[in-house]
Design an enzyme around this catalytic site. Structure first.
Site, short mmCIF file in Angstrom:
data_model
loop_
_atom_site.label_atom_id
_atom_site.label_comp_id
_atom_site.label_asym_id
_atom_site.label_seq_id
_atom_site.Cartn_x
_atom_site.Cartn_y
_atom_site.Cartn_z
CB ALA A 1 33.24 43.33 56.11
CB ALA B 1 32.95 50.42 49.59
CG LEU B 2 38.45 48.94 49.87
CD1 LEU B 2 38.56 47.67 50.68
CD2 LEU B 2 37.44 48.72 48.77
CD GLU C 1 27.91 45.68 48.61
OE1 GLU C 1 29.07 45.29 48.36
OE2 GLU C 1 27.04 45.83 47.73
CG ASP D 1 23.54 33.87 50.58
OD1 ASP D 1 23.08 34.43 49.57
OD2 ASP D 1 24.25 32.85 50.53
NE ARG E 1 31.45 55.62 42.81
CZ ARG E 1 32.10 54.61 43.37
NH1 ARG E 1 31.44 53.71 44.07
NH2 ARG E 1 33.39 54.48 43.22
CB THR F 1 36.99 42.87 49.38
OG1 THR F 1 35.82 43.03 50.17
CG2 THR F 1 38.07 43.80 49.86
N GLY G 1 37.76 48.17 42.88
CA GLY G 1 38.77 49.18 42.53
C GLY G 1 39.71 49.45 43.68
#
Ligand code: ADP
Length: 597
Positions: A156, A578-579, A563, A365, A424, A184, A188
């Site tokens: 990101a 996610a990607l 994320e 963080d 999942r 990243t 996968g």
């Protein structure tokens, strides 16, 4: 008598000489000469693969280390193979740090070099004690100024940096680890997008609406529809954007674990290395983006209700970077932060003892920093587990599956227990209910026509079998024996599965995703356990990737992507989303931060 006196005299002389000889040898060692027996020595260590080195030494110096054989992951493990030998030579020490995120490769290379140095007669304990760092803290605070500051150099953050630059901004990226890539680069890397070219060629029906529905419903309608809309509509344009910068994807799309539909794109390069390489090539070839490694952001600077910069720590001292236009938070999730997991988890059994697929920097963080300036956090209890962790490390490495359609899961009794094409969370919940929360992935050689075919972790099936991380047999009965499950149960499970492949399902578990039967020896098995994978909650953003406060108002100057954000995936992120998410929103965050003059 006289004869024996002579003999004693001669023996005494000989002893004195031999003592002198010994002493001179000892004293040579003590004075530092002869630390090594000069020459070139080989050594071997075990990382993710076998690592072989050749170490060349003079009497008192390690002069060269060559890695002559390895198959560590590009962009991850091989960073350790470059960095560690260089540091060992620079500091003449074995007391070097392991490279974060590449623990196994680091240990493997150190083991190999140690073995070679042992052969060279080195005092290993002494070499380990030599200090291997000479960083001097200046104690001064350095100040910098730029248009856009990006915190985090994962997928990101780098997308945001490149996009901000393409929109005319000068950019500084702060990365706390010694390397770029974050999660990243070890992911996968499957990328979901409705694809007008590839899917059509494969005869796959799909639509942006279907992608929307599956994402929204797959997350139990918890995700914000307006953000999901942005995700699905921009996934393909963002993929083309990556391609325009040189990134390559294979020609065929597939269904990734928990992806629910064949719309996942597989990068040509292993894991997530292709994405990171693409961005870093752009950064290397264009001036105006500075990436600062080993630089941990600690605080967002807010003045008059606007975020105007970031405070950070570097090995040399403190740093303040002021942002003329905006700050993009792209620090990733908190899967590697056990305390945060415990604080927010309300859904799963305790996650305290679970391992994670994540790199060690995924400690949340950014969530703490955003909260401190009033950001709203949403869906923090939504933590995604995968049923696919390596029992030793929690990593996705060693996973033998190639495509959802062509493998089954069996428990310690050799029985199937779930629809292996399910969400999942459904699969992981079912796995928790099995003995020791442990399962075997079973598939046949159609997935591995030859022993050197790789999984998506760049590991060949032969290597995995040789390392005892996968099992191979010519019959299912023999495979069952090797892995200690009941042969009758395993044979029955496979037979029933094969019947369902013929009918197309749904089978007794409701499974509908099928392609091939499991019927072609050799057969393979690999062990898997639950592992913490993705934290779906985080900082709330709007469609422009602007961070919202607890009252739903924009915090001026602050953007977030990836994320670290929440509100897109709801209770369950689809595999492959996610990607797409980090690329789409990273790109949007960078563009809007650049334009926020
Ligand atoms: P995403 O998929 O959202 O891009 P990644 O895990 O790939 O997430 O990347 C996040 C990056 O942010 C990692 O490289 C991580 O080391 C970095 N990071 C996390 N916290 C900080 C921090 N406090 N300062 C600088 N970088 C950070």
């Amino acid at each position: 008598m006289r004869k024996s006196k002579w003999l004693i005299f001669l023996l005494t002389i000989a002893m004195i000489f031999s003592l002198i000889g010994c002493q001179s040898k000892d004293s040579e060692d003590v004075t530092g000469d002869g630390l090594f027996n000069p020459g070139t020595y080989t050594g071997e260590g075990q990382g993710l693969s076998k690592i072989k080195v050749e170490v060349t030494v003079t009497e008192d110096k390690i002069t060269d280390i060559k890695v002559v054989e390895h198959n560590e992951t590009p962009g991850v493990g091989d960073v350790a193979l470059e960095q560690i030998p260089a540091e060992i030579i620079e500091y003449q020490s074995l007391g070097v740090d392991i490279v974060a995120g590449a623990t196994m490769s680091s240990n493997g290379i150190i083991e190999a070099i140690t073995q070679a140095l042992e052969k060279a007669g080195a005092d290993i304990a002494a070499l380990k004690k030599v200090p291997a760092k000479t960083v001097t803290k200046t104690g001064e605070t350095i100040e910098k100024e730029t248009d856009v500051v990006v915190i985090g150099a994962g997928g990101a953050g780098l997308a945001a940096a490149v996009s901000a630059h393409q929109n005319g901004a000068e950019v500084i990226v702060l990365e706390k680890m010694p390397k770029v890539g974050g999660n990243t680069i070890i992911s996968g890397a499957a990328y979901n997008a409705v694809d007008p070219k590839r899917q059509q060629l494969q005869g796959i029906e799909d639509s942006v609406d279907k992608h929307f529905q599956q994402t929204y419903e797959g997350g139990d309608k918890l995700g914000k529809p307006e953000l999901i809309r942005i995700l699905v509509e921009n996934a393909y344009p963002a993929l083309e954007w990556l391609e325009s910068m040189g990134m390559e994807f294979t020609d065929e799309v597939f269904t990734v674990l928990g992806g629910l539909w064949p719309r996942a794109h597989k990068p040509v390069e292993p894991l997530g290395t292709g994405y990171i390489k693409t961005y870093m090539n752009y950064i290397d070839n264009n001036s105006g983006i500075e990436v600062l490694l080993n630089t941990r952001a600690t605080e967002l600077i807010k003045e008059n209700d606007r975020v105007v910069g970031v405070k950070a720590e570097t090995p040399e001292g403190n740093l303040i970077v002021r942002a003329r236009n905006g700050v993009v938070l792209a620090t990733g999730g908190f899967s590697a932060n056990v305390e945060m997991r415990e604080e927010y988890n309300k859904i799963w059994p305790s996650l305290k003892n679970l391992k994670t697929t994540n790199h060690p920097g995924a400690t949340g963080d950014g969530i703490a920093m955003a909260k401190a300036v009033g950001a709203n956090l949403i869906d923090m209890e939504q933590i995604q587990l995968l049923p696919m962790g390596d029992p030793e490390t929690g990593s996705l490495s060693g996973n033998i599956e190639q495509a959802v359609e062509n493998r089954i899961f069996v428990n310690k009794q050799g029985k199937r227990f779930v629809d292996e094409g399910a969400r999942r969370d459904v699969m992981t919940q079912a796995l928790f209910e099995q003995e020791d929360a442990f399962m075997w992935v079973i598939l046949d050689s159609k997935n591995y026509p030859t022993g050197d075919v790789k999984n998506n972790f760049n590991e060949t099936i032969d290597e995995l079998v040789a390392a005892g991380r996968a099992y191979k047999a010519d019959t299912l009965e023999d495979l069952a024996k090797q892995i200690g499950v009941d042969p009758d149960n395993l044979v029955e499970a496979v037979n029933k599965f094969n019947e369902a492949v013929e009918t197309g399902g749904p089978d007794e578990f409701g499974r509908t995703l099928f392609q091939w039967k499991i019927d072609t020896p050799p057969f393979y098995a690999g062990a898997r356990v639950p592992t913490v994978h993705h934290t779906m909650g985080g900082v709330e953003i709007n469609e422009k990737a602007q961070v919202l406060d607890v009252n739903g108002n924009v915090i001026p100057g602050l953007y977030a992507a990836g994320e670290v954000t929440g509100g897109i995936h709801g209770s369950n992120r689809l595999g492959g989303n996610a990607l797409a998410d980090i690329t789409v929103f990273g790109r949007i965050a960078g563009e809007n931060a650049a334009k926020n003059k």
